[in-house]
Design a protein around this motif. Structure first.
Motif, PDB file in Angstrom:
ATOM      1  N   LEU A  25       2.337  -2.975 -11.619  1.00  0.00           N
ATOM      2  CA  LEU A  25       1.764  -3.230 -10.300  1.00  0.00           C
ATOM      3  C   LEU A  25       2.712  -4.062  -9.439  1.00  0.00           C
ATOM      4  CD1 LEU A  25      -1.986  -3.794 -11.226  1.00  0.00           C
ATOM      5  CD2 LEU A  25      -0.987  -1.871  -9.954  1.00  0.00           C
ATOM      6  N   TRP A  29       3.980  -2.743  -5.805  1.00  0.00           N
ATOM      7  CA  TRP A  29       3.695  -3.457  -4.564  1.00  0.00           C
ATOM      8  C   TRP A  29       4.891  -4.231  -4.021  1.00  0.00           C
ATOM      9  CZ3 TRP A  29      -0.320  -2.643  -1.538  1.00  0.00           C
ATOM     10  CH2 TRP A  29      -1.490  -2.101  -2.095  1.00  0.00           C
ATOM     11  N   GLY A  55      -2.350  -6.837  -1.731  1.00  0.00           N
ATOM     12  CA  GLY A  55      -2.552  -5.599  -2.478  1.00  0.00           C
ATOM     13  C   GLY A  55      -2.333  -5.790  -3.969  1.00  0.00           C
ATOM     14  N   THR A  59      -5.302  -5.345  -6.769  1.00  0.00           N
ATOM     15  CA  THR A  59      -5.191  -4.323  -7.819  1.00  0.00           C
ATOM     16  C   THR A  59      -5.082  -4.936  -9.211  1.00  0.00           C
ATOM     17  OG1 THR A  59      -2.808  -4.119  -7.437  1.00  0.00           O
ATOM     18  CG2 THR A  59      -4.242  -2.515  -6.333  1.00  0.00           C
TER      19      THR A  59
END
Length: 128
Positions: A25, A29, A55, A59
């Motif tokens: 992640l 991002w 974000g 997430t």
């Protein structure tokens, strides 16, 4: 008969899974944005925009919730900060000043405190 992973998974497996998810992640991002924005007055910001960090945080909530509700709160508290710290170290280690270590340490401590607090909150809410 259904396979129950809670009884057969070692504590290391969910920790490593969450570390891999967190690092992935981070890459999705933040990993692609490597340039700083130079303003007309000569100051610079970045390389990340606020929406990218928001974000990333949003997430990371589902994996944290998943692990905590599946009786792996320790894996969540250790795995997510481990993945974020490893990704930040890799991403920032080209800083010639060496100050990236301070940032990585701050990220480790902040993510550890945040995941611990959220995991405790989720566990307390589930017990009610």
């Amino acid at each position: 008969m259904p396979h129950d992973t809670r009884t057969t998974a070692t504590p290391l497996q969910p920790t490593l899974l969450l570390a891999a998810v967190a690092a992935t992640l981070w890459a999705a991002w933040l990993g692609w944005d490597q340039h700083r924005d130079i303003h007309p007055d000569g100051s610079s910001t970045g390389p990340y925009e606020a929406w990218q960090v928001i974000g990333l945080v949003l997430t990371l909530l589902p994996p944290l919730l998943w692990a905590t509700t599946r009786h792996h709160p320790t894996a969540a508290v250790l795995g997510i900060p481990l993945g974020l710290t490893a990704a930040a170290y890799y991403d920032w280690s080209d800083d010639a000043s060496g100050l990236f270590v301070v940032g990585v340490t701050m990220l480790l401590l902040g993510s550890l405190a945040t995941t611990a607090a959220l995991s405790a909150l989720i566990t307390a809410v589930r017990r009610r």
